[in-house]
Motif scaffolding. Structure first.
Motif, short mmCIF file in Angstrom:
data_model
loop_
_atom_site.label_atom_id
_atom_site.label_comp_id
_atom_site.label_asym_id
_atom_site.label_seq_id
_atom_site.Cartn_x
_atom_site.Cartn_y
_atom_site.Cartn_z
N PRO A 106 -10.07 -0.59 -2.36
CA PRO A 106 -10.44 -0.90 -0.98
C PRO A 106 -11.51 -1.98 -0.84
O PRO A 106 -11.61 -2.63 0.18
CB PRO A 106 -10.94 0.43 -0.45
N GLU A 107 -12.34 -2.16 -1.86
CA GLU A 107 -13.38 -3.19 -1.79
C GLU A 107 -12.85 -4.57 -2.17
O GLU A 107 -13.61 -5.53 -2.24
CB GLU A 107 -14.54 -2.83 -2.73
N GLY A 108 -11.56 -4.68 -2.45
CA GLY A 108 -11.00 -5.98 -2.79
C GLY A 108 -11.09 -6.33 -4.27
O GLY A 108 -10.86 -7.46 -4.65
N ILE A 109 -11.40 -5.36 -5.11
CA ILE A 109 -11.53 -5.62 -6.54
C ILE A 109 -10.18 -5.40 -7.20
O ILE A 109 -9.53 -4.38 -6.98
CB ILE A 109 -12.58 -4.66 -7.14
N LEU A 110 -9.78 -6.37 -8.03
CA LEU A 110 -8.49 -6.26 -8.71
C LEU A 110 -8.56 -5.10 -9.71
O LEU A 110 -9.45 -5.03 -10.55
CB LEU A 110 -8.21 -7.57 -9.45
N LYS A 111 -7.57 -4.21 -9.61
CA LYS A 111 -7.64 -2.99 -10.43
C LYS A 111 -7.38 -3.28 -11.90
O LYS A 111 -8.04 -2.74 -12.79
CB LYS A 111 -6.62 -1.97 -9.94
N LYS A 112 -6.37 -4.08 -12.16
CA LYS A 112 -5.99 -4.28 -13.56
C LYS A 112 -5.50 -5.70 -13.75
O LYS A 112 -4.86 -6.24 -12.87
CB LYS A 112 -4.87 -3.30 -13.88
N TYR A 113 -5.80 -6.28 -14.88
CA TYR A 113 -5.36 -7.65 -15.13
C TYR A 113 -3.91 -7.63 -15.55
O TYR A 113 -3.55 -7.02 -16.54
CB TYR A 113 -6.22 -8.26 -16.24
N PHE A 145 -1.08 -12.76 -13.90
CA PHE A 145 -2.11 -13.09 -12.93
C PHE A 145 -2.55 -14.54 -13.05
O PHE A 145 -2.90 -15.03 -14.11
CB PHE A 145 -3.33 -12.19 -13.10
N GLY A 157 -7.08 -12.90 1.04
CA GLY A 157 -8.10 -13.17 0.03
C GLY A 157 -7.52 -13.86 -1.19
O GLY A 157 -8.10 -14.79 -1.75
N TYR A 158 -6.34 -13.41 -1.60
CA TYR A 158 -5.69 -14.03 -2.76
C TYR A 158 -5.33 -15.48 -2.45
O TYR A 158 -5.59 -16.39 -3.25
CB TYR A 158 -4.43 -13.24 -3.16
N SER A 192 -10.67 -5.70 -14.92
CA SER A 192 -9.69 -6.72 -14.54
C SER A 192 -10.16 -8.14 -14.84
O SER A 192 -9.38 -9.07 -14.74
CB SER A 192 -9.33 -6.57 -13.06
N LYS A 251 0.83 -1.21 0.00
CA LYS A 251 0.00 0.00 0.00
C LYS A 251 0.86 1.26 0.00
O LYS A 251 0.63 2.18 -0.76
CB LYS A 251 -0.88 -0.01 1.23
N PHE A 308 -6.15 -8.38 1.74
CA PHE A 308 -5.88 -8.53 0.29
C PHE A 308 -5.06 -9.79 0.04
O PHE A 308 -5.36 -10.59 -0.83
CB PHE A 308 -5.11 -7.32 -0.23
N MET A 340 -12.89 -8.55 -11.31
CA MET A 340 -12.82 -9.73 -10.48
C MET A 340 -12.30 -9.33 -9.10
O MET A 340 -11.54 -8.38 -8.96
CB MET A 340 -11.91 -10.80 -11.09
N SER A 341 -12.76 -10.05 -8.09
CA SER A 341 -12.23 -9.76 -6.76
C SER A 341 -12.09 -11.08 -6.02
O SER A 341 -12.53 -12.12 -6.49
CB SER A 341 -13.12 -8.81 -6.00
N LEU A 342 -11.44 -11.01 -4.91
CA LEU A 342 -11.13 -12.23 -4.17
C LEU A 342 -11.93 -12.27 -2.88
O LEU A 342 -12.50 -11.28 -2.46
CB LEU A 342 -9.63 -12.27 -3.89
N ASN A 343 -11.93 -13.41 -2.24
CA ASN A 343 -12.78 -13.63 -1.09
C ASN A 343 -12.24 -12.91 0.13
O ASN A 343 -11.24 -13.30 0.70
CB ASN A 343 -12.84 -15.15 -0.85
N LEU A 344 -12.89 -11.83 0.54
CA LEU A 344 -12.43 -11.11 1.71
C LEU A 344 -13.37 -11.28 2.89
O LEU A 344 -13.24 -10.63 3.90
CB LEU A 344 -12.34 -9.60 1.39
N LEU A 358 -4.41 -17.90 -10.49
CA LEU A 358 -4.85 -18.42 -9.20
C LEU A 358 -4.45 -19.89 -9.08
O LEU A 358 -4.62 -20.51 -8.05
CB LEU A 358 -6.37 -18.29 -9.07
N SER A 372 -8.22 -17.77 -2.56
CA SER A 372 -8.74 -18.06 -3.90
C SER A 372 -7.81 -18.94 -4.72
O SER A 372 -8.20 -19.42 -5.79
CB SER A 372 -8.96 -16.75 -4.67
#
Lengths: 156, 426
Positions: free
Chosen positions: A38-45, A49, A76-77, B274, A10, A73, B336-340, A51, A80
């Motif tokens: 801040p909501e946990g959404i990936l900004k850019k692919y 990347f 969460g990654y 994303s 950050k 963050f 896309m987002s991950l499990n928080l 999983l 997943s």
């Protein structure tokens, strides 16, 4: 033999620590920067990347500690990700104070156990928001990177 | 403590814009979706008439009914060949639930798109039969046709692509509209920073009767008043003399309808965010559900978390993947987002009280005070909100974007303006 490192940063302190680690490691590692809103959404692919980490032999995660826990963050990654079963994971964490070290280690070990992986090596770097992130500490991180390189070469 | 440094010193004013290289082409064509849901309403108050019954086989371009608007009727046409299964209620990109005509493709039903030249129509009647959703009453009164091609949304590069690769059809369409409705002048507005495109356009437009106007800044879709103030150079003007469009594709469709008899069945849609490895521009049939587009592009559906139509500033989040592409859907963002869920949540990221930082005031293009208006609305002091200038809000979304307290300013302003019967711009 493939190596992978995923990190989120950050304020830029974890990024400096990761760069020192990569300098010590010497290259040949896929690096993924997790950039979230801040909501946990990936900004850019990003091109790297993924999983699915089943094809990697050496996996390292780096993040920061907030409230004596690893930041959501990174957690969460990891939650997943697929293909972590039976893997030994190297974890690098940065945080404000040395007091968070044991709590952060317990938290990340718990997260990895749920994915049937285990914490193989752990490095905690107290930074106090960058104020105590000295050159000496970064050199120690590079040294750690060199050590991990040896481990990676041996394949254990 | 989530970040010692205050978030309001770190948050950028407006998101950085993405640029597309000139000469980029449309990269894919989803011509035959398995089914389409053709929206039958433009808004919650408009009406429609369907002239076909359930079970009927229709060809692409075949007339299935008409939309009834204040300025007359516009034909509704099937966008694929198949069987009409009936009317279903589905969420549409504009944020409400509308009746939609469900047509399922039949594998052995291969029919060519209909040609409108067979009907011998011309002028406004032809455009209405082609299903082109112009504002016909405004076109009849206007003297100047303005195309707002300033790229306000940071992710939206489709306008630039259409201006560079479909310029001939676009200019032909604008000239046809001027001829049909007796409009004297036409202007294409580009942002001054977009020098590459304006330098490319100016020689081509030299003898076309259309002027390129370089604006100091980008204007949102509903910022007609602000745009015209700069274009005309006048503080007060008769807005009926000007008609402003933000979607260049509507003129390309006009040219195709008049020259080739093609009804308005498909449109280019830009997908970004994303969830996609690379942003793309696709040609899709009107009514194609988003799910089919994502499957066509190979999106990983299990990490898909948010779909927004319209952009990060003014976009509307969508509730499901069954939302169909409508006549004015230009940009679909998917993230896309991950499990928080089980993790520590920071309180800084939730809505909190206004801290009077005035960032919304700094960034507002209409020079109003969004936080004061929103506070008045929340206390139901509607006259105070009117006095503070809620009518001048152009719904650009910049105030919501910069607010460090995460107050949903745009959402509150939009709902209030709709409930108070206020309409801004076109």
């Amino acid at each position: 033999m493939k190596a992978f490192l995923a990190y989120c940063s950050k304020m830029g302190n974890t990024k400096k620590v990761v760069e020192s680690f990569l300098k010590g490691f010497g290259g040949g590692i896929d690096v993924l920067y997790l950039d979230f809103t801040p909501e946990g959404i990936l900004k850019k692919y990003e091109k790297e990347f993924t999983l699915d980490l089943s094809s990697y032999d050496f996996i390292c995660f780096a993040g920061w500690v907030m409230g004596m826990k690893v930041h959501p963050f990174l957690v969460g990654y990891i939650r997943s990700c697929e293909g972590l079963e039976g893997k030994d994971i190297v974890v690098i964490l940065t945080g404000g104070s040395t007091l968070s070290r044991e709590h952060a280690l317990a938290h990340i070990s718990e997260v990895l156990e749920k994915k049937k992986a285990k914490t193989f090596e752990f490095l905690y770097v107290p930074t106090l928001l960058g104020l105590t992130l000295t050159k000496r500490k970064l050199e120690k991180v590079s040294e750690f990177g060199r050590k991990m390189r040896e481990v990676f070469k041996k394949g254990s | 403590m989530d970040g010692f440094w205050p978030t309001f010193t770190r948050r950028p004013k407006i998101p950085a814009k993405k640029t597309y290289p000139l000469g980029q082409e449309i990269e894919g064509y989803l011509k035959s979706p398995r089914r389409v849901l053709i929206p039958l309403r433009d808004d919650t108050s408009s009406q429609f008439n369907l002239t076909i019954s359930e079970g009927k086989k229709v060809g692409p371009g075949e007339r299935i009914g008409e939309k009834v608007r204040g300025d007359g009727k516009i034909a509704l046409r099937a966008t694929i060949g198949g069987e009409f299964k009936g009317i279903v209620k589905a969420p549409v990109p504009d944020g409400f639930y509308s009746e939609c005509a469900l047509i399922e493709r039949m594998e052995d039903w291969d029919v060519k798109d209909q040609d409108l030249r067979e009907y011998g129509l011309s002028g406004e009647e032809l455009l209405r039969e082609a299903g082109i959703p112009f504002k016909y009453d405004k076109l009849r009164k206007a003297r100047v046709l303005v195309l707002n091609a300033t790229q306000f949304e940071p992710h939206f590069g489709l306008q630039n692509l259409l201006l560079s690769s479909n310029l001939d059809e676009l200019l032909d369409g604008m000239n046809l509209v001027k001829e049909i409705f007796g409009i004297e002048h036409s202007v294409i507005c580009l942002e001054r920073k977009n020098k590459d495109l304006s330098e490319k356009l100016k020689p081509k437009l030299k003898h076309s009767g259309t002027i390129v106007f370089e604006t100091k800044r980008a204007y949102p879709r509903k910022g007609k008043r602000l745009l015209l103030k700069e274009v005309s150079g006048k503080g007060t003007l008769n807005e009926d003399d000007y008609v402003v469009f933000s979607d260049p594709w509507i003129f390309v469709c006009t040219s195709r309808a008049v020259r080739r008899g093609e009804p308005y069945l498909e449109r280019p849609v830009e997908v970004d965010g994303s969830a996609f490895p690379t942003p793309k521009i696709l040609m899709v049939r009107i009514g194609t559900p988003f799910q089919e587009i994502f499957e066509f592009l190979g999106t990983k559906m299990d990490v898909l978390t948010e779909i927004v139509v319209g952009g990060v500033l003014q976009g509307i989040p969508q509730p499901t993947l069954e939302v169909p592409v409508s006549y004015d859907t230009g940009l679909i963002l998917a993230f896309m987002s991950l499990n928080l869920k089980e993790s520590t949540e920071s309180k800084i990221y939730r809505e909190s009280t206004c801290v009077r930082c005035a960032k919304c005031v700094d960034v507002c293009p209409s020079n109003i005070v969004p936080n004061v208006i929103v506070e008045s609305l929340r206390r139901k002091l509607f006259e105070r909100a009117l006095y503070a200038g809620i009518e001048r809000c152009v719904e650009c979304g910049l105030c919501s974007y910069v607010c460090p307290s995460r107050i949903p300013l745009l959402t509150i302003l939009k709902i209030a303006k709709r409930d108070m019967g206020l309409v801004s711009g076109d």
